[in-house]
Design a protein around this motif. Structure first.
Motif, PDB file in Angstrom:
ATOM      1  N   SER A  86       0.973  -1.096   0.114  1.00  0.00           N
ATOM      2  CA  SER A  86       0.021   0.030  -0.119  1.00  0.00           C
ATOM      3  C   SER A  86       0.762   1.239  -0.051  1.00  0.00           C
ATOM      4  CB  SER A  86      -0.954   0.099   1.218  1.00  0.00           C
ATOM      5  OG  SER A  86      -0.142   0.076   2.220  1.00  0.00           O
ATOM      6  N   GLU A  87       2.174   1.211   0.666  1.00  0.00           N
ATOM      7  CA  GLU A  87       2.812   2.237   0.542  1.00  0.00           C
ATOM      8  C   GLU A  87       3.311   2.675  -0.836  1.00  0.00           C
ATOM      9  OE1 GLU A  87       6.640   1.876   3.033  1.00  0.00           O
ATOM     10  OE2 GLU A  87       5.278   0.839   4.557  1.00  0.00           O
ATOM     11  N   PHE A  88       3.487   1.648  -1.643  1.00  0.00           N
ATOM     12  CA  PHE A  88       3.913   1.540  -3.010  1.00  0.00           C
ATOM     13  C   PHE A  88       2.877   2.164  -3.697  1.00  0.00           C
ATOM     14  CE2 PHE A  88       3.773  -0.360  -6.990  1.00  0.00           C
ATOM     15  CZ  PHE A  88       4.905   0.177  -7.753  1.00  0.00           C
ATOM     16  N   PHE A  89       1.684   1.815  -3.627  1.00  0.00           N
ATOM     17  CA  PHE A  89       0.505   2.079  -4.364  1.00  0.00           C
ATOM     18  C   PHE A  89       0.281   3.716  -4.069  1.00  0.00           C
ATOM     19  CE2 PHE A  89      -1.254  -2.319  -4.572  1.00  0.00           C
ATOM     20  CZ  PHE A  89      -0.645  -2.426  -5.732  1.00  0.00           C
ATOM     21  N   ASP A  90       0.431   4.023  -2.897  1.00  0.00           N
ATOM     22  CA  ASP A  90       0.041   5.404  -2.425  1.00  0.00           C
ATOM     23  C   ASP A  90       1.210   6.402  -3.120  1.00  0.00           C
ATOM     24  OD1 ASP A  90      -1.234   7.158  -0.750  1.00  0.00           O
ATOM     25  OD2 ASP A  90       0.448   7.510   0.442  1.00  0.00           O
ATOM     26  N   ALA A  91       2.584   6.161  -2.860  1.00  0.00           N
ATOM     27  CA  ALA A  91       3.479   6.790  -3.803  1.00  0.00           C
ATOM     28  C   ALA A  91       3.301   6.918  -4.950  1.00  0.00           C
ATOM     29  CB  ALA A  91       4.812   6.141  -3.093  1.00  0.00           C
ATOM     30  N   LEU A  92       2.933   5.647  -5.807  1.00  0.00           N
ATOM     31  CA  LEU A  92       2.616   5.831  -7.245  1.00  0.00           C
ATOM     32  C   LEU A  92       1.860   6.609  -7.673  1.00  0.00           C
ATOM     33  CD1 LEU A  92       3.773   3.935  -9.697  1.00  0.00           C
ATOM     34  CD2 LEU A  92       2.038   2.682  -9.290  1.00  0.00           C
ATOM     35  N   THR A  93       0.592   6.605  -7.045  1.00  0.00           N
ATOM     36  CA  THR A  93      -0.643   7.392  -7.355  1.00  0.00           C
ATOM     37  C   THR A  93      -0.160   9.067  -7.336  1.00  0.00           C
ATOM     38  OG1 THR A  93      -2.104   5.726  -6.485  1.00  0.00           O
ATOM     39  CG2 THR A  93      -3.020   7.799  -6.886  1.00  0.00           C
ATOM     40  N   ASN A 177      -5.561  -9.223 -19.573  1.00  0.00           N
ATOM     41  CA  ASN A 177      -6.526  -9.392 -20.564  1.00  0.00           C
ATOM     42  C   ASN A 177      -6.624  -8.205 -21.807  1.00  0.00           C
ATOM     43  OD1 ASN A 177      -8.116  -7.022 -19.673  1.00  0.00           O
ATOM     44  ND2 ASN A 177      -8.751  -8.025 -17.878  1.00  0.00           N
ATOM     45  N   ASP A 178      -7.460  -8.232 -22.510  1.00  0.00           N
ATOM     46  CA  ASP A 178      -7.381  -7.462 -23.672  1.00  0.00           C
ATOM     47  C   ASP A 178      -8.017  -6.088 -23.375  1.00  0.00           C
ATOM     48  OD1 ASP A 178      -5.875  -8.599 -25.282  1.00  0.00           O
ATOM     49  OD2 ASP A 178      -7.265  -9.341 -26.547  1.00  0.00           O
ATOM     50  N   VAL A 179      -9.072  -5.975 -22.658  1.00  0.00           N
ATOM     51  CA  VAL A 179     -10.052  -5.100 -22.387  1.00  0.00           C
ATOM     52  C   VAL A 179      -9.218  -3.746 -21.935  1.00  0.00           C
ATOM     53  CG1 VAL A 179     -12.338  -4.190 -21.264  1.00  0.00           C
ATOM     54  CG2 VAL A 179     -11.874  -6.460 -22.005  1.00  0.00           C
ATOM     55  N   LEU A 180      -8.546  -4.086 -20.640  1.00  0.00           N
ATOM     56  CA  LEU A 180      -8.022  -2.762 -19.833  1.00  0.00           C
ATOM     57  C   LEU A 180      -7.024  -2.074 -20.742  1.00  0.00           C
ATOM     58  CD1 LEU A 180      -7.825  -4.374 -16.350  1.00  0.00           C
ATOM     59  CD2 LEU A 180      -8.974  -2.227 -17.106  1.00  0.00           C
ATOM     60  N   GLN A 183      -8.436   0.513 -22.913  1.00  0.00           N
ATOM     61  CA  GLN A 183      -8.759   1.469 -22.017  1.00  0.00           C
ATOM     62  C   GLN A 183      -7.602   2.419 -21.734  1.00  0.00           C
ATOM     63  OE1 GLN A 183     -11.150   0.309 -18.820  1.00  0.00           O
ATOM     64  NE2 GLN A 183     -10.717   2.256 -17.615  1.00  0.00           N
ATOM     65  N   TYR A 184      -6.748   1.895 -21.607  1.00  0.00           N
ATOM     66  CA  TYR A 184      -5.403   2.574 -20.940  1.00  0.00           C
ATOM     67  C   TYR A 184      -5.071   3.470 -22.238  1.00  0.00           C
ATOM     68  CZ  TYR A 184      -4.854  -0.349 -17.105  1.00  0.00           C
ATOM     69  OH  TYR A 184      -5.040  -0.890 -15.685  1.00  0.00           O
ATOM     70  N   VAL A 185      -4.979   2.972 -23.351  1.00  0.00           N
ATOM     71  CA  VAL A 185      -4.665   3.717 -24.466  1.00  0.00           C
ATOM     72  C   VAL A 185      -5.643   5.175 -24.639  1.00  0.00           C
ATOM     73  CG1 VAL A 185      -4.774   3.885 -27.253  1.00  0.00           C
ATOM     74  CG2 VAL A 185      -3.951   1.788 -26.133  1.00  0.00           C
ATOM     75  N   GLY A 186      -6.789   4.675 -24.447  1.00  0.00           N
ATOM     76  CA  GLY A 186      -7.814   6.043 -24.451  1.00  0.00           C
ATOM     77  C   GLY A 186      -7.504   7.158 -23.310  1.00  0.00           C
ATOM     78  N   GLU A 187      -7.191   6.397 -22.313  1.00  0.00           N
ATOM     79  CA  GLU A 187      -6.860   7.335 -20.969  1.00  0.00           C
ATOM     80  C   GLU A 187      -5.640   8.110 -21.091  1.00  0.00           C
ATOM     81  OE1 GLU A 187      -8.854   4.459 -17.603  1.00  0.00           O
ATOM     82  OE2 GLU A 187      -6.722   5.311 -17.221  1.00  0.00           O
ATOM     83  N   HIS A 188      -4.531   7.285 -21.989  1.00  0.00           N
ATOM     84  CA  HIS A 188      -3.226   8.101 -22.305  1.00  0.00           C
ATOM     85  C   HIS A 188      -3.544   9.340 -23.147  1.00  0.00           C
ATOM     86  CE1 HIS A 188      -0.335   4.763 -21.192  1.00  0.00           C
ATOM     87  NE2 HIS A 188      -0.921   5.172 -20.203  1.00  0.00           N
ATOM     88  N   GLN A 213      -6.994   3.187 -11.403  1.00  0.00           N
ATOM     89  CA  GLN A 213      -7.185   1.942 -12.407  1.00  0.00           C
ATOM     90  C   GLN A 213      -6.162   1.002 -12.457  1.00  0.00           C
ATOM     91  OE1 GLN A 213     -10.020   2.701 -14.158  1.00  0.00           O
ATOM     92  NE2 GLN A 213      -9.999   0.631 -15.102  1.00  0.00           N
ATOM     93  N   ILE A 214      -5.100   1.373 -12.589  1.00  0.00           N
ATOM     94  CA  ILE A 214      -3.735   0.448 -12.648  1.00  0.00           C
ATOM     95  C   ILE A 214      -3.646  -0.120 -11.178  1.00  0.00           C
ATOM     96  CG2 ILE A 214      -1.319   0.448 -12.833  1.00  0.00           C
ATOM     97  CD1 ILE A 214      -1.581   2.569 -14.898  1.00  0.00           C
ATOM     98  N   VAL A 215      -3.959   0.501 -10.074  1.00  0.00           N
ATOM     99  CA  VAL A 215      -3.509   0.083  -8.809  1.00  0.00           C
ATOM    100  C   VAL A 215      -4.512  -1.414  -8.425  1.00  0.00           C
ATOM    101  CG1 VAL A 215      -3.908   0.564  -6.449  1.00  0.00           C
ATOM    102  CG2 VAL A 215      -2.289   2.039  -7.715  1.00  0.00           C
ATOM    103  N   SER A 216      -5.661  -0.612  -8.913  1.00  0.00           N
ATOM    104  CA  SER A 216      -7.046  -1.993  -8.671  1.00  0.00           C
ATOM    105  C   SER A 216      -6.751  -2.903  -9.403  1.00  0.00           C
ATOM    106  CB  SER A 216      -8.228  -1.367  -8.539  1.00  0.00           C
ATOM    107  OG  SER A 216      -8.581  -1.083 -10.093  1.00  0.00           O
ATOM    108  N   GLN A 217      -6.183  -2.655 -10.547  1.00  0.00           N
ATOM    109  CA  GLN A 217      -5.879  -3.993 -11.561  1.00  0.00           C
ATOM    110  C   GLN A 217      -4.845  -4.914 -11.020  1.00  0.00           C
ATOM    111  OE1 GLN A 217      -3.933  -3.173 -15.319  1.00  0.00           O
ATOM    112  NE2 GLN A 217      -4.080  -5.017 -16.037  1.00  0.00           N
ATOM    113  N   ILE A 218      -3.927  -4.355 -10.515  1.00  0.00           N
ATOM    114  CA  ILE A 218      -2.578  -5.242  -9.859  1.00  0.00           C
ATOM    115  C   ILE A 218      -3.186  -5.734  -8.618  1.00  0.00           C
ATOM    116  CG2 ILE A 218      -0.607  -4.908  -8.810  1.00  0.00           C
ATOM    117  CD1 ILE A 218       0.279  -2.532 -10.478  1.00  0.00           C
ATOM    118  N   ARG A 219      -4.077  -5.040  -7.955  1.00  0.00           N
ATOM    119  CA  ARG A 219      -4.616  -5.603  -6.638  1.00  0.00           C
ATOM    120  C   ARG A 219      -5.395  -6.888  -6.908  1.00  0.00           C
ATOM    121  NH1 ARG A 219      -5.005  -0.513  -2.914  1.00  0.00           N
ATOM    122  NH2 ARG A 219      -3.509  -1.153  -1.505  1.00  0.00           N
TER     123      ARG A 219
END
Lengths: 234, 234
Positions: A86-93, A177-180, A183-188, A213-219
Motif C-alpha cells: 500500500s505504501e508503494f501504491f500510495d506513492a505511485l498514485t 486481459n485485452d480490455v484494460l 482502455q489505457y490507450v484512451g486514458e493516455h 485503475q492500474i492500482v486496482s488492476q494489480i490488486r
DNA sequence: GATCACACTTTTGTCGACAAAAAAAATACA
DNA sequence: TGTATTTTTTTTGTCGACAAAAGTGTGATC
C-alpha cells in the motif's frame, strides 16, 4: 554465462556502468529472481572484470534498493514486499498525479512530440498483444511526461516506482486481459490532450483516475493469486 | 587531517559506512564546500584505509546526488543549483504535506513520544539561539513525523530534501532572526496536535502553511543575498 | 608573446592477492 | 540419532600495485 557480455567493457570507466545497467535490467525483468543470491565471483567471470568494478556496480544497485547487501554476508536481489504494497501504491498514485500536473504546466513542444511517439509505441504493443512490450512502453510514456514536468526529484522517484511496478507486473502478466490495455490507450490520449491544453486540474484528475485503475488492476491480480496459493496451503 | 578518524574503522565492513557517514555530514554541514574537489588519496590517508573502501563510499554518495563523479576525471561536491531551486521547493512542500497527513493517519503512541521529544530539542535550540542546532533538530523533527507516516518512499525522498535544505540554510544562517523560529515552535505544536487528533485535513493544511513559511523565508534570504552580490558585480 | 607539440606528473579505474568472517563439512560426544 | 565442537571451504572486505587517462609544465615555432 552469456558470452556477449564479455569484452564489451574494455574502455576504462565503462565497466561499472555496463554491469550496473545489465544487472538493473535483469532484476527489473525478473531474470534474476527476487531473493536470489548474487555471486561476485560469478559476475566477475561473466563480464571478464575483476571484483572491484563489479562491487561498485552492486553498491549502486544497493543504493537504489534493487539489491540488499548484508555486511560480511551474501547480497541478494530485493524481495517484492507484498506486506508494504500500500505504501508503494500510495506513492505511485501521488507521483502519477504531480508529474502529469507539472507536465501540463511546464511542457515544451519537444516534450509533446516525445510523449506522442511513446504513446504510439504503447499502442502498437497493445495491438501486438505484446504484454512485456506494453509494460515497458507504458513506463517510458509516463517517464517522458514526468520529464516534461521538469522536476528531477519527481522524475527520480517516479522512475524508481515505475520500475518496481514492472517487476510486480511481470509476476502476473500472464493474467493480462485485452480490455484494460485498450482502455489505457484512451486514458493516455486524454492525458496528452489535457497536458497540451495546460489544464492542470484535468491533468491531475485524469492521472488520478488512471493510477486508481492500474492500482486496482494489480490488486485484483494479487488477490486472485493469493487465493490460489491459499488453496494450496490447506 | 583529523587524527580521530583514524583507527576507528578497523572492524571489517565498518570502513565504508564510517567514511560514507562522515563525508555525508561534512557535505551537509558545508565543511566540504560545494564544487570543491575530492581527493581519494587524501581520504585514504585520513581514514587509514585503502582507496577501495573510500571509492565505495563515494559511489554511495554519488548515488544520493551529494557528489558528482565525472568519469576518468575529478569527483566534486555537488553544487547547490540555485537555478532549479523551485523544483526543490515544490518537492519539499509536497513532502511536508503528505508525510504530515500520513502521520495523522498511521501514527502510534511511540511515534508521538518521539516526535514530542524532538520538538522539545528544537525548542531548546531556539531558546539557546543555537541556529545550527535549530536547523538539525528541525530536520529530525520532520523526519520523525515522516516515519510515523509509514511510507518508506516518502521518508527517503523527504530526508534527502531536508538535508539538501540544511545545506542551503547553512549558507544563510547568519541572517536568521529571532521571530520566525518562535513562530515555528508554535506551528510545530499545532501540527503535533492535528496528528494526535488524526485530523488529516488539518495536518495537511498546517504542513502546507509551514512549508510556505519556510520556503518564503529561504527565498527572502537568497534574494537579499543576490542583491548584495549583484551590487558587487557592477 | 601566443600557440602548439611533446614529455612528465598526478589521478583514476582495474587487477590479483590475501586475511577476516561466515558457511559448510567433518568430527566428537551424548 | 541428534547435538555440540572443531576443521575445512567459500565468500567478503581490504590492500598495494599498475596501466590508462587526464592534467601540467616545458620548450619550439610563428
Amino acid at each position: 554465462m552469456d558470452e556477449r557480455d564479455k569484452q564489451l567493457t574494455h574502455k576504462r570507466g565503462f565497466g561499472v556502468s555496463t554491469v550496473y545497467e545489465t544487472l538493473r535490467n535483469e532484476i527489473i525483468e525478473l531474470k534474476l529472481a527476487p531473493g536470489s543470491a548474487i555471486d561476485e565471483q560469478q559476475l566477475s567471470d561473466r563480464f571478464a572484470l575483476s571484483r572491484t568494478p563489479i562491487r561498485e556496480a552492486l553498491v549502486r544497485l544497493a543504493a537504489e534498493g534493487l539489491i540488499m547487501t548484508l555486511t560480511n554476508r551474501a547480497t541478494i536481489v530485493s524481495n517484492i514486499d507484498f506486506l508494504r504494497l500500500s505504501e508503494f501504491f500510495d506513492a505511485l498514485t501521488l507521483m502519477y498525479r504531480v508529474t502529469t500536473r507539472l507536465a501540463a504546466a511546464n511542457h515544451t513542444p519537444d516534450d509533446i512530440e516525445k510523449i506522442r511517439s511513446l504513446q504510439k509505441a504503447f499502442e502498437e504493443a497493445v495491438d501486438r498483444r505484446d504484454v512485456l512490450g506494453m509494460i515497458s512502453t507504458n513506463r517510458d510514456f509516463h517517464v517522458a511526461i514526468a520529464q516534461a514536468g521538469r522536476n528531477r526529484y519527481y522524475v527520480e522517484l517516479f522512475t524508481r516506482l515505475l520500475d518496481e511496478g514492472r517487476r510486480i507486473l511481470r509476476l502476473y502478466y500472464s493474467s493480462f486481459n485485452d480490455v484494460l490495455p485498450r482502455q489505457y490507450v484512451g486514458e493516455h490520449e486524454d492525458m496528452i490532450q489535457a497536458i497540451i491544453n495546460r489544464d492542470l486540474l484535468q491533468a491531475d484528475a485524469l492521472a488520478s483516475a488512471h493510477a486508481d485503475q492500474i492500482v486496482s488492476q494489480i490488486r485484483s491480480y494479487i488477490s486472485a493469486d493469493s487465493r490460489q496459493s491459499g488453496d494450496l496451503s490447506l
